[in-house]
Write a protein that holds these residues in place. Sequence first.
Motif, PDB file in Angstrom:
ATOM      1  N   LEU A  56       0.846  -1.190   0.000  1.00 18.59           N
ATOM      2  CA  LEU A  56       0.000   0.000   0.000  1.00 18.59           C
ATOM      3  C   LEU A  56       0.879   1.237   0.000  1.00 18.59           C
ATOM      4  O   LEU A  56       1.950   1.234   0.604  1.00 18.59           O
ATOM      5  N   ILE A  57       0.402   2.302  -0.649  1.00 18.24           N
ATOM      6  CA  ILE A  57       1.052   3.601  -0.536  1.00 18.24           C
ATOM      7  C   ILE A  57       0.086   4.519   0.192  1.00 18.24           C
ATOM      8  O   ILE A  57      -1.121   4.493  -0.065  1.00 18.24           O
ATOM      9  N   LYS A  58       0.619   5.287   1.149  1.00 20.31           N
ATOM     10  CA  LYS A  58      -0.192   6.221   1.927  1.00 20.31           C
ATOM     11  C   LYS A  58       0.453   7.595   1.875  1.00 20.31           C
ATOM     12  O   LYS A  58       1.636   7.735   2.187  1.00 20.31           O
ATOM     13  N   ASP A  59      -0.311   8.594   1.498  1.00 15.27           N
ATOM     14  CA  ASP A  59       0.166   9.964   1.553  1.00 15.27           C
ATOM     15  C   ASP A  59       0.199  10.379   3.022  1.00 15.27           C
ATOM     16  O   ASP A  59      -0.718  10.072   3.783  1.00 15.27           O
ATOM     17  N   ASN A  64       1.756  18.809  -1.486  1.00  9.92           N
ATOM     18  CA  ASN A  64       1.518  18.680  -2.925  1.00  9.92           C
ATOM     19  C   ASN A  64       0.889  17.363  -3.337  1.00  9.92           C
ATOM     20  O   ASN A  64       0.625  17.146  -4.513  1.00  9.92           O
ATOM     21  N   GLY A  65       0.643  16.482  -2.398  1.00  6.47           N
ATOM     22  CA  GLY A  65      -0.051  15.244  -2.691  1.00  6.47           C
ATOM     23  C   GLY A  65       0.835  14.163  -3.272  1.00  6.47           C
ATOM     24  O   GLY A  65       1.968  14.389  -3.677  1.00  6.47           O
ATOM     25  N   THR A  66       0.268  12.966  -3.290  1.00 12.53           N
ATOM     26  CA  THR A  66       0.902  11.793  -3.883  1.00 12.53           C
ATOM     27  C   THR A  66      -0.017  11.327  -4.996  1.00 12.53           C
ATOM     28  O   THR A  66      -1.226  11.198  -4.805  1.00 12.53           O
ATOM     29  N   GLN A  74      -4.845   9.261  -1.287  1.00 13.02           N
ATOM     30  CA  GLN A  74      -4.477   9.256   0.126  1.00 13.02           C
ATOM     31  C   GLN A  74      -3.921   7.884   0.493  1.00 13.02           C
ATOM     32  O   GLN A  74      -3.001   7.768   1.286  1.00 13.02           O
ATOM     33  N   MET A  75      -4.505   6.842  -0.122  1.00 15.87           N
ATOM     34  CA  MET A  75      -4.053   5.475   0.115  1.00 15.87           C
ATOM     35  C   MET A  75      -4.545   4.608  -1.034  1.00 15.87           C
ATOM     36  O   MET A  75      -5.696   4.716  -1.447  1.00 15.87           O
ATOM     37  N   THR A  76      -3.654   3.766  -1.558  1.00 13.49           N
ATOM     38  CA  THR A  76      -4.056   2.854  -2.624  1.00 13.49           C
ATOM     39  C   THR A  76      -3.137   1.649  -2.662  1.00 13.49           C
ATOM     40  O   THR A  76      -1.983   1.720  -2.240  1.00 13.49           O
ATOM     41  N   GLN A  77      -3.659   0.556  -3.162  1.00 14.33           N
ATOM     42  CA  GLN A  77      -2.886  -0.666  -3.372  1.00 14.33           C
ATOM     43  C   GLN A  77      -2.004  -0.455  -4.600  1.00 14.33           C
ATOM     44  O   GLN A  77      -2.469   0.057  -5.613  1.00 14.33           O
TER      45      GLN A  77
END
Length: 141
Positions: A56-59, A64-66, A74-77
């Motif tokens: 998972l990636i989490k901002d 400036n965001g991810t 904000q969060m995605t696989q």
Amino acid sequence: MAGLCLLDENGAIAQRWELGDQPMAVGRDKVADVTVPDDTLSRRHFLIEKEGTGFLIKDLDSQNGTWVDGQRTQMTQLRHDVCIVAGRTVFMFSEHLPAVGTVAKPLTTTLGAAAVLAAALPGPRAPAFPQSTPRLAKADG
């Protein structure tokens, strides 16, 4: 072994980090596990962590965001060969750690809209864009 790859302006892998069971924070400050000299990154910009058999990636509430494949998240696989943009830095997540110097394939698909986002801030990667292109702010924290 899965990895996070830093892409250069030609889409070649400039640097890579192996991902394991421990979370990995990416940012511009030495408090991050991976430090990238980009003043549009927050000190701790995003986190990649293992969840089950994937990642998972989490901002981390970055200014400036991810962006993952051109979509702010904000969060995605993460999926194999997905493009990640933070500040004006372009990364690629890979389920198999490729060698440094390997060109991301296919380059146009991997970079696509995300490279345009990364280039929106004046700096080493920034081509000329129309005034209507949104600009990224220098990150405070």
